[in-house]
Scaffold this motif. Structure first.
Motif, PDB file in Angstrom:
ATOM      1  N   LYS A   8      -8.238  -4.935   5.910  1.00 58.88           N
ATOM      2  CA  LYS A   8      -9.085  -4.291   5.023  1.00 58.88           C
ATOM      3  C   LYS A   8      -8.171  -3.820   3.946  1.00 58.88           C
ATOM      4  CE  LYS A   8     -11.806  -2.502   8.711  1.00 58.88           C
ATOM      5  NZ  LYS A   8     -12.348  -1.281   9.478  1.00 58.88           N
ATOM      6  N   LEU A   9      -8.637  -3.983   2.725  1.00 59.32           N
ATOM      7  CA  LEU A   9      -7.948  -3.752   1.457  1.00 59.32           C
ATOM      8  C   LEU A   9      -8.585  -2.352   1.078  1.00 59.32           C
ATOM      9  CD1 LEU A   9      -7.532  -6.906  -0.303  1.00 59.32           C
ATOM     10  CD2 LEU A   9      -5.917  -5.870   1.225  1.00 59.32           C
ATOM     11  N   LEU A  10      -7.748  -1.607   0.476  1.00 59.87           N
ATOM     12  CA  LEU A  10      -8.133  -0.223  -0.316  1.00 59.87           C
ATOM     13  C   LEU A  10      -7.836  -0.141  -1.778  1.00 59.87           C
ATOM     14  CD1 LEU A  10      -6.526   2.106   2.437  1.00 59.87           C
ATOM     15  CD2 LEU A  10      -8.921   0.996   2.522  1.00 59.87           C
ATOM     16  N   ALA A  11      -8.655   0.718  -2.557  1.00 63.61           N
ATOM     17  CA  ALA A  11      -8.243   0.711  -4.037  1.00 63.61           C
ATOM     18  C   ALA A  11      -6.801   0.887  -4.022  1.00 63.61           C
ATOM     19  CB  ALA A  11      -9.175   1.714  -4.556  1.00 63.61           C
ATOM     20  N   GLY A  12      -6.047   0.354  -5.110  1.00 66.03           N
ATOM     21  CA  GLY A  12      -4.783   0.776  -5.323  1.00 66.03           C
ATOM     22  C   GLY A  12      -3.666  -0.300  -4.715  1.00 66.03           C
ATOM     23  N   ASP A  13      -4.402  -1.017  -3.759  1.00 61.05           N
ATOM     24  CA  ASP A  13      -3.368  -1.914  -3.023  1.00 61.05           C
ATOM     25  C   ASP A  13      -2.948  -2.949  -3.974  1.00 61.05           C
ATOM     26  OD1 ASP A  13      -3.725  -0.850  -0.591  1.00 61.05           O
ATOM     27  OD2 ASP A  13      -5.033  -2.478   0.218  1.00 61.05           O
ATOM     28  N   ARG A  33       0.849  -1.114   0.007  1.00 60.55           N
ATOM     29  CA  ARG A  33      -0.029  -0.074   0.106  1.00 60.55           C
ATOM     30  C   ARG A  33       0.989   1.239  -0.019  1.00 60.55           C
ATOM     31  NH1 ARG A  33      -4.029  -0.460   4.533  1.00 60.55           N
ATOM     32  NH2 ARG A  33      -5.102  -1.831   3.045  1.00 60.55           N
ATOM     33  N   ASN A  34       0.813   2.092  -1.104  1.00 59.20           N
ATOM     34  CA  ASN A  34       1.733   3.059  -1.254  1.00 59.20           C
ATOM     35  C   ASN A  34       3.277   2.768  -0.980  1.00 59.20           C
ATOM     36  OD1 ASN A  34      -0.238   4.936  -1.795  1.00 59.20           O
ATOM     37  ND2 ASN A  34      -0.728   5.124   0.287  1.00 59.20           N
ATOM     38  N   THR A  35       3.964   3.135   0.158  1.00 57.49           N
ATOM     39  CA  THR A  35       5.479   2.492   0.326  1.00 57.49           C
ATOM     40  C   THR A  35       5.541   1.605   1.485  1.00 57.49           C
ATOM     41  OG1 THR A  35       5.475   4.307   1.781  1.00 57.49           O
ATOM     42  CG2 THR A  35       6.215   4.959  -0.410  1.00 57.49           C
ATOM     43  N   GLN A  36       4.355   1.425   1.896  1.00 56.24           N
ATOM     44  CA  GLN A  36       4.161   0.313   3.056  1.00 56.24           C
ATOM     45  C   GLN A  36       4.060  -1.222   2.429  1.00 56.24           C
ATOM     46  OE1 GLN A  36       0.719   1.664   5.030  1.00 56.24           O
ATOM     47  NE2 GLN A  36       1.758   2.692   6.899  1.00 56.24           N
ATOM     48  N   ARG A  37       4.576  -1.994   3.357  1.00 55.84           N
ATOM     49  CA  ARG A  37       4.335  -3.451   3.144  1.00 55.84           C
ATOM     50  C   ARG A  37       3.850  -4.095   4.179  1.00 55.84           C
ATOM     51  NH1 ARG A  37       7.841  -6.146  -0.415  1.00 55.84           N
ATOM     52  NH2 ARG A  37       6.844  -8.153  -1.118  1.00 55.84           N
ATOM     53  N   LEU A  38       2.412  -4.480   4.193  1.00 54.56           N
ATOM     54  CA  LEU A  38       1.685  -5.075   5.359  1.00 54.56           C
ATOM     55  C   LEU A  38       1.585  -6.513   5.063  1.00 54.56           C
ATOM     56  CD1 LEU A  38      -1.238  -2.766   4.844  1.00 54.56           C
ATOM     57  CD2 LEU A  38       0.619  -2.313   6.270  1.00 54.56           C
ATOM     58  N   THR A  39       1.815  -7.305   6.443  1.00 54.98           N
ATOM     59  CA  THR A  39       1.495  -8.879   6.040  1.00 54.98           C
ATOM     60  C   THR A  39      -0.012  -8.960   6.099  1.00 54.98           C
ATOM     61  OG1 THR A  39       3.263  -8.915   8.110  1.00 54.98           O
ATOM     62  CG2 THR A  39       1.891 -10.796   7.960  1.00 54.98           C
TER      63      THR A  39
END
Length: 168
Positions: A73-78, A61-67
Motif C-alpha cells: 500500500k502506498l501513502l501520500a508522500g511516498d 516512506r519518511n526515513t524507511q526504505r521498503l521493498t
C-alpha cells in the motif's frame, strides 16, 4: 440513582488516593484529552497499491526504505525508486495507473480524493527516469486537478495518456 445505574450496568468507579493531590484530579482529563487527540489525528490513508515489481525497486516512506512488492500500500508522500533493472506498476484509488521505468525517482507529493464526488488533487514529482501515466478520475474531474512536476517544468494533466522522461 447514580449508584443504582452503575450497579445495574456493572460500572466500576475509580477512586484515586488523596495523597496524589491535584495530580489525581487531572488524570481523568488527561485520558479524555488523549482519546480526543487520537480521534482527531489524521490517519495515513492508502492511495495506491503496487501491482507489479521487477528488479531493484523500493518505496521510500519518511526515513524507511521498503521493498516494492506487489500488494504494498502506498501513502501520500511516498517516493518510488527504481535501479538499473527496476520497474514498477502502480494503480491509484482513482484508477490512475503509473508505470515507472528503470533508474527513476518519482514522488507522490500530494494526493487527495473524494470517492463520493470523484474529485480531488494529485501532484507528482519526477526527479529522474521515466514515468508512463494513464490518468484516472482526478484528472478528468477538473482542469487543474492533476499536475506532474519535473526539475524543469510543470505539466497540467487533462485526462489522457502520456510518458515523461527526465535525464539524469
Amino acid at each position: 440513582a447514580g449508584i443504582g445505574f452503575a450497579r445495574a450496568h456493572r460500572i466500576r468507579y475509580v477512586t484515586f488516593p488523596k495523597r496524589l493531590g491535584g495530580l489525581a484530579m487531572l488524570r481523568p482529563y488527561a485520558v479524555t484529552g488523549l482519546i480526543a487527540l487520537l480521534a482527531v489525528a489524521p490517519a495515513q490513508a492508502e492511495i495506491a497499491r503496487i501491482k507489479q515489481s521487477s528488479g531493484a525497486a523500493s518505496v521510500e516512506r519518511n526515513t524507511q526504505r521498503l521493498t516494492a512488492s506487489p500488494g504494498l500500500k502506498l501513502l501520500a508522500g511516498d517516493r518510488l525508486v527504481t535501479g538499473k533493472d527496476g520497474r514498477l506498476s502502480v494503480t491509484f484509488i482513482d484508477n490512475t495507473r503509473f508505470a515507472v521505468g528503470p533508474n527513476s525517482r518519482v514522488s507522490v507529493s500530494e494526493f487527495q480524493y473524494d470517492r463520493t464526488r470523484q474529485r480531488g488533487t494529485f501532484v507528482t514529482q519526477v526527479d529522474r527516469g521515466s514515468l508512463a501515466v494513464v490518468s484516472g478520475r482526478i484528472a478528468k474531474s477538473n482542469r487543474d486537478a492533476m499536475k506532474v512536476r519535473t526539475p524543469n517544468s510543470l505539466l497540467g494533466v487533462r485526462g489522457t495518456r502520456f510518458i515523461i522522461a527526465v535525464a539524469q
